[in-house]
Scaffold this motif. Structure first.
Motif, PDB file in Angstrom:
ATOM      1  N   ALA A   1       0.964  -1.420  -0.053  1.00 14.06           N
ATOM      2  CA  ALA A   1      -0.133   0.049  -0.054  1.00 14.06           C
ATOM      3  C   ALA A   1       0.869   1.271   0.026  1.00 14.06           C
ATOM      4  CB  ALA A   1      -1.002   0.145   1.129  1.00 14.06           C
ATOM      5  N   ARG A   2       1.952   1.065   0.924  1.00 14.85           N
ATOM      6  CA  ARG A   2       2.808   2.227   0.851  1.00 14.85           C
ATOM      7  C   ARG A   2       3.518   2.522  -0.677  1.00 14.85           C
ATOM      8  NH1 ARG A   2       7.918   3.100   0.112  1.00 14.85           N
ATOM      9  NH2 ARG A   2       8.300   0.976   0.134  1.00 14.85           N
ATOM     10  N   MET A   3       3.767   1.643  -1.422  1.00 20.50           N
ATOM     11  CA  MET A   3       4.490   1.591  -2.534  1.00 20.50           C
ATOM     12  C   MET A   3       3.207   1.946  -3.657  1.00 20.50           C
ATOM     13  SD  MET A   3       6.421  -2.049  -2.487  1.00 20.50           S
ATOM     14  CE  MET A   3       7.373  -1.848  -3.963  1.00 20.50           C
ATOM     15  N   LEU A   4       2.000   1.764  -3.539  1.00 20.09           N
ATOM     16  CA  LEU A   4       1.111   2.110  -4.250  1.00 20.09           C
ATOM     17  C   LEU A   4       0.441   3.654  -3.977  1.00 20.09           C
ATOM     18  CD1 LEU A   4      -1.269  -0.815  -4.101  1.00 20.09           C
ATOM     19  CD2 LEU A   4      -0.353   0.124  -6.275  1.00 20.09           C
ATOM     20  N   GLY A   5       0.681   4.109  -2.742  1.00 17.08           N
ATOM     21  CA  GLY A   5       0.120   5.372  -2.291  1.00 17.08           C
ATOM     22  C   GLY A   5       1.015   6.355  -1.710  1.00 17.08           C
ATOM     23  N   GLY A   6       2.364   5.988  -1.654  1.00 19.74           N
ATOM     24  CA  GLY A   6       3.122   7.092  -1.491  1.00 19.74           C
ATOM     25  C   GLY A   6       2.796   7.346   0.213  1.00 19.74           C
ATOM     26  N   VAL A   7       3.248   8.652   0.380  1.00 22.69           N
ATOM     27  CA  VAL A   7       3.348   9.176   2.017  1.00 22.69           C
ATOM     28  C   VAL A   7       1.935   8.942   2.348  1.00 22.69           C
ATOM     29  CG1 VAL A   7       3.734  11.054   3.314  1.00 22.69           C
ATOM     30  CG2 VAL A   7       5.041  10.698   1.531  1.00 22.69           C
ATOM     31  N   LYS A   8       0.975   9.146   1.758  1.00 17.58           N
ATOM     32  CA  LYS A   8      -0.445   9.141   2.443  1.00 17.58           C
ATOM     33  C   LYS A   8      -1.090   7.764   2.339  1.00 17.58           C
ATOM     34  CE  LYS A   8      -4.847  11.628   3.154  1.00 17.58           C
ATOM     35  NZ  LYS A   8      -5.743  12.621   2.854  1.00 17.58           N
ATOM     36  N   MET A   9      -1.331   6.687   3.151  1.00 17.24           N
ATOM     37  CA  MET A   9      -1.963   5.785   3.112  1.00 17.24           C
ATOM     38  C   MET A   9      -3.284   5.614   3.360  1.00 17.24           C
ATOM     39  SD  MET A   9      -0.850   1.859   4.678  1.00 17.24           S
ATOM     40  CE  MET A   9       0.931   2.383   4.339  1.00 17.24           C
ATOM     41  N   THR A  10      -4.321   5.050   2.324  1.00 18.17           N
ATOM     42  CA  THR A  10      -5.682   5.127   2.518  1.00 18.17           C
ATOM     43  C   THR A  10      -6.244   3.835   2.623  1.00 18.17           C
ATOM     44  OG1 THR A  10      -6.241   5.099   0.045  1.00 18.17           O
ATOM     45  CG2 THR A  10      -5.800   7.432   1.216  1.00 18.17           C
ATOM     46  N   GLU A  11      -7.283   3.668   3.200  1.00 11.45           N
ATOM     47  CA  GLU A  11      -8.169   2.380   3.131  1.00 11.45           C
ATOM     48  C   GLU A  11      -7.967   1.692   1.594  1.00 11.45           C
ATOM     49  OE1 GLU A  11      -9.316  -1.034   4.985  1.00 11.45           O
ATOM     50  OE2 GLU A  11      -8.400   0.847   5.822  1.00 11.45           O
ATOM     51  N   ALA A  12      -8.429   2.586   0.744  1.00  9.63           N
ATOM     52  CA  ALA A  12      -8.540   2.158  -0.693  1.00  9.63           C
ATOM     53  C   ALA A  12      -7.267   1.630  -1.036  1.00  9.63           C
ATOM     54  CB  ALA A  12      -8.765   3.481  -1.557  1.00  9.63           C
ATOM     55  N   THR A  13      -5.961   2.233  -0.819  1.00  9.11           N
ATOM     56  CA  THR A  13      -4.718   1.702  -1.240  1.00  9.11           C
ATOM     57  C   THR A  13      -4.525   0.250  -0.548  1.00  9.11           C
ATOM     58  OG1 THR A  13      -3.671   3.026   0.332  1.00  9.11           O
ATOM     59  CG2 THR A  13      -3.879   3.804  -1.840  1.00  9.11           C
ATOM     60  N   ARG A  14      -4.705   0.270   0.676  1.00  8.58           N
ATOM     61  CA  ARG A  14      -4.619  -1.157   1.516  1.00  8.58           C
ATOM     62  C   ARG A  14      -5.388  -2.098   0.845  1.00  8.58           C
ATOM     63  NH1 ARG A  14      -5.402  -2.432   5.843  1.00  8.58           N
ATOM     64  NH2 ARG A  14      -3.336  -3.098   6.458  1.00  8.58           N
ATOM     65  N   LYS A  15      -6.656  -1.804   0.605  1.00  5.25           N
ATOM     66  CA  LYS A  15      -7.593  -2.944  -0.283  1.00  5.25           C
ATOM     67  C   LYS A  15      -7.191  -3.186  -1.510  1.00  5.25           C
ATOM     68  CE  LYS A  15     -11.941  -1.623   1.948  1.00  5.25           C
ATOM     69  NZ  LYS A  15     -13.406  -0.947   1.609  1.00  5.25           N
ATOM     70  N   HIS A  16      -6.351  -2.225  -2.267  1.00  2.81           N
ATOM     71  CA  HIS A  16      -5.811  -2.607  -3.473  1.00  2.81           C
ATOM     72  C   HIS A  16      -4.603  -3.446  -3.510  1.00  2.81           C
ATOM     73  CE1 HIS A  16      -4.048  -1.094  -7.353  1.00  2.81           C
ATOM     74  NE2 HIS A  16      -4.486  -2.282  -7.673  1.00  2.81           N
ATOM     75  N   ALA A  17      -3.812  -3.305  -2.128  1.00  2.37           N
ATOM     76  CA  ALA A  17      -2.732  -4.028  -1.824  1.00  2.37           C
ATOM     77  C   ALA A  17      -2.974  -5.413  -1.711  1.00  2.37           C
ATOM     78  CB  ALA A  17      -1.939  -3.324  -0.957  1.00  2.37           C
ATOM     79  N   ALA A  18      -4.226  -5.715  -0.714  1.00  2.00           N
ATOM     80  CA  ALA A  18      -4.603  -6.951  -0.439  1.00  2.00           C
ATOM     81  C   ALA A  18      -4.908  -7.802  -1.669  1.00  2.00           C
ATOM     82  CB  ALA A  18      -5.591  -6.779   0.668  1.00  2.00           C
ATOM     83  N   GLU A  19      -5.759  -7.034  -2.383  1.00  2.00           N
ATOM     84  CA  GLU A  19      -6.159  -7.571  -3.747  1.00  2.00           C
ATOM     85  C   GLU A  19      -5.245  -8.150  -4.626  1.00  2.00           C
ATOM     86  OE1 GLU A  19      -9.246  -6.920  -7.428  1.00  2.00           O
ATOM     87  OE2 GLU A  19      -8.774  -5.282  -5.969  1.00  2.00           O
ATOM     88  N   MET A  20      -4.049  -7.357  -4.653  1.00  2.00           N
ATOM     89  CA  MET A  20      -2.943  -7.707  -5.555  1.00  2.00           C
ATOM     90  C   MET A  20      -2.320  -8.891  -4.854  1.00  2.00           C
ATOM     91  SD  MET A  20      -1.362  -3.872  -6.282  1.00  2.00           S
ATOM     92  CE  MET A  20       0.281  -4.595  -7.080  1.00  2.00           C
ATOM     93  N   LEU A  21      -2.187  -9.013  -3.564  1.00  2.00           N
ATOM     94  CA  LEU A  21      -1.397 -10.270  -3.133  1.00  2.00           C
ATOM     95  C   LEU A  21      -2.462 -11.525  -3.192  1.00  2.00           C
ATOM     96  CD1 LEU A  21      -0.444  -8.525   0.131  1.00  2.00           C
ATOM     97  CD2 LEU A  21       1.138  -9.623  -1.511  1.00  2.00           C
ATOM     98  N   ARG A  22      -3.695 -11.130  -2.939  1.00  2.00           N
ATOM     99  CA  ARG A  22      -4.781 -12.436  -3.262  1.00  2.00           C
ATOM    100  C   ARG A  22      -4.716 -13.061  -4.834  1.00  2.00           C
ATOM    101  NH1 ARG A  22      -8.382  -9.253  -0.143  1.00  2.00           N
ATOM    102  NH2 ARG A  22      -9.142  -8.464  -1.964  1.00  2.00           N
TER     103      ARG A  22
END
Length: 559
Positions: free
Chosen positions: A531-552
């Motif tokens: 999520a950090r790599m996707l969203g940069g400094v500010k991490m949102t719930e959306a980026t975390r969901k996106h990150a989790a989806e990528m891992l799944r």
């Protein structure tokens, strides 16, 4: 494969131990956190040069050691046995120590070795592809080496190089011989003339001394005869000859022995003296007979001595050294003749050329076969990395005489998109396209190699989006058969990893020195990092969901 990497006091790492698993491992972290430190440390254990600047500030030494599982590497075990570097049967430990004084130590299984030996062992274990590999691929030399690695003909390429060098060395010897034959003709004629003159003189090692003795004797023949005759007369032929006088005294004393036995000692001495005088007379008569020589012999000796003196003066040496000069001339002439055996050298050169051609032709056949396979595989990979319709080719430009690299010049050519003509890699691809093609080439070439561990250091630079996801999938697939590690800034690549290492940098409160840490991430930590790599400094719930989806999605692909 690499099992454990231990780092101590290296750059900004105080102490670190990393355990590695099979499959695809990704290494991520903020820019400047020290991701490349692991690669640098690993490179030290593989024989790269190091210096004191890599030692952590305030420390006396830095140490790096790497533990490898070599159960599936019988070639490396044989190499270790040949060099008496055995350790545990199925493992190998490479260790490197850097001292602040500038000294460096290298060890394999606890045995001190050279950097060359460390590099030789490392070639069985790891291949590191740096972030600048795509630039290196612009060089034809790198392209040829990569093709040879893909064809499994690197050893054959080394043999071709050695055979070529042997041929060239013999060729140079033959050329030198031709030049020497031309330049030394006058020298050879001079030596031949000297040898004839000295051979005709036929002076032996002891003859000069004998001639000197005979000449001295014959020059004083009259005096010798007179002295010899006078001696014989005084000893045996005159009325008062010595032998007669001794005999008379001895007889008189023998007559007196019945009156005094003490005279026996004198009688014995006179008896011995009489015998010695008789021997002397015999030798003088024999010597006198030898003096009766043909008078012409003195003249012959004088002529012989004159001839010897003449040759010795000519060469400005002592007469007694003329036999040695003859041997020296003969040796030098033989050396010239053996060194100038043009026919033999020509034959050796032709044999060496034939041996080179045979090896080079074998290498060419392997290259051409591998070139077709590589071209097909890279072309197929290009269709998946946003280069639809693109084409990759390995071309060969024949070299009439051949060189140390073989009978052809290897060049990679590419058409980045459909409708474009094939051109050299350096001219046909943009920066991003070159990065993608280079990565595809390296992955495909690695699949054909035998090295169990592959390290990719930010080789995915210049790509992103869907292409990055495809690259991650390629590396993950490569991890099914090899141990693959990749330092990456791309979340798509990071999500494809089977193991995820994160690099962080912080200040030690005690020493106020910057320290780098590496840790293995769990599932939730991986979500946060991607999520950090996707969203940069500010991490949102959306980026975390996106990150989790990528891992799944990545896990589902593996399943």
């Amino acid at each position: 494969m690499l099992r454990l990497l231990s780092i101590s006091n290296f750059v900004i790492v105080d102490r670190l131990e990393l355990e590695f698993s099979p499959g695809f491992t990704v290494l991520t972290g903020e820019t400047g956190a020290g991701k490349s430190i692991m690669i640098d440390a690993l490179s030290l254990t593989l024989g790269e040069r190091g210096d004191s600047s890599q030692i952590r500030q305030g420390c006396e030494r830095a140490e790096v050691s790497a533990l490898f599982d070599i159960e599936a590497l019988p070639e490396l075990r044989d190499w270790l046995d040949q060099h008496d570097l055995q350790g545990d049967p199925d493992s190998c430990i490479l260790r490197r120590v850097l001292d602040a004084s500038g000294r460096s130590r290298a060890l394999i299984n606890g045995h001190a070795v050279t950097l060359q030996q460390l590099r030789a062992a490392g070639e069985y274990l790891i291949a590191i592809h740096s972030q600048h590999a795509h630039q290196a691929l612009l060089q034809k030399t790198a392209q040829r080496d990569l093709l040879d690695a893909f064809a499994g003909s690197s050893e054959l390429a080394h043999a071709v190089k050695a055979a070529f060098q042997n041929w060239r060395n013999l060729q140079q010897e033959r050329v030198d011989c031709e030049q020497q034959l031309s330049a030394s003709q006058e020298k050879r004629e001079q030596l031949e003339w000297q040898m004839r003159e000295l051979s005709e003189l036929n002076l032996t090692a002891n003859e000069w001394e004998t001639l000197q003795t005979d000449h001295s004797r014959l020059s004083n023949l009259a005096g010798l005869l007179e002295t010899t005759e006078n001696g014989i007369a005084l000893l045996s032929e005159n009325d008062t000859a010595a032998v007669t006088q001794i005999n008379a005294v001895k007889n008189q004393l023998q007559a007196m022995l019945e009156y005094d036995s003490q005279l026996q000692t004198v009688v014995d001495l006179l008896d011995s003296a009489q015998i010695q005088v008789q021997e002397g007379i015999y030798e003088l008569r024999h010597y006198r007979q030898q003096l009766d020589i043909d008078p012409q012999y003195l003249q012959e000796i004088e002529q012989r001595i004159t001839a010897i003196h003449g040759i010795a003066r000519k060469y400005r040496i002592a007469p007694e050294t003329l036999p040695q000069m003859l041997e020296d001339v003969r040796t030098e002439l033989e050396s010239l003749e053996s060194g100038g055996n043009l026919a033999q050298l020509t034959e050796q050169e032709q044999a060496a050329q034939a041996a080179y051609r045979k090896l080079a032709e074998k290498l060419s056949a392997k290259r051409r076969k591998a070139g077709k396979t590589m071209a097909k595989a890279v072309t197929e990979a290009m269709q998946t990395i946003a280069m639809a319709g693109g084409q990759f080719s390995v071309t060969f430009e024949p070299l009439t005489q051949g060189n140390a690299s073989g009978l052809e010049q290897v060049e990679f050519q590419v058409a980045a998109h459909k409708g474009l003509t094939l051109k050299p890699l350096a001219k046909a691809a943009s920066g991003g396209e070159l990065s993608r093609i280079s990565l595809a080439i390296q992955v495909i070439a690695s699949q054909a190699g035998s090295v169990p561990t592959l390290v990719f250091d930010e080789v995915d630079v210049g790509i992103g989006g869907r292409v990055a996801e495809i690259v991650g999938r390629l590396l993950k697939q490569l991890g099914y058969s090899r141990q693959v590690m990749c330092i990456t800034h791309l979340p798509q690549v990071a999500a494809a990893g089977d193991q995820h290492l994160q690099v962080t940098k912080s200040e030690d409160p005690g020493s106020r020195q910057i320290q780098s840490r590496i840790k293995t991430l769990g599932d939730n930590e991986r979500v946060d990092e991607i999520a950090r790599m996707l969203g940069g400094v500010k991490m949102t719930e959306a980026t975390r969901k996106h990150a989790a989806e990528m891992l799944r999605n990545s896990a589902a692909e593996k399943a």
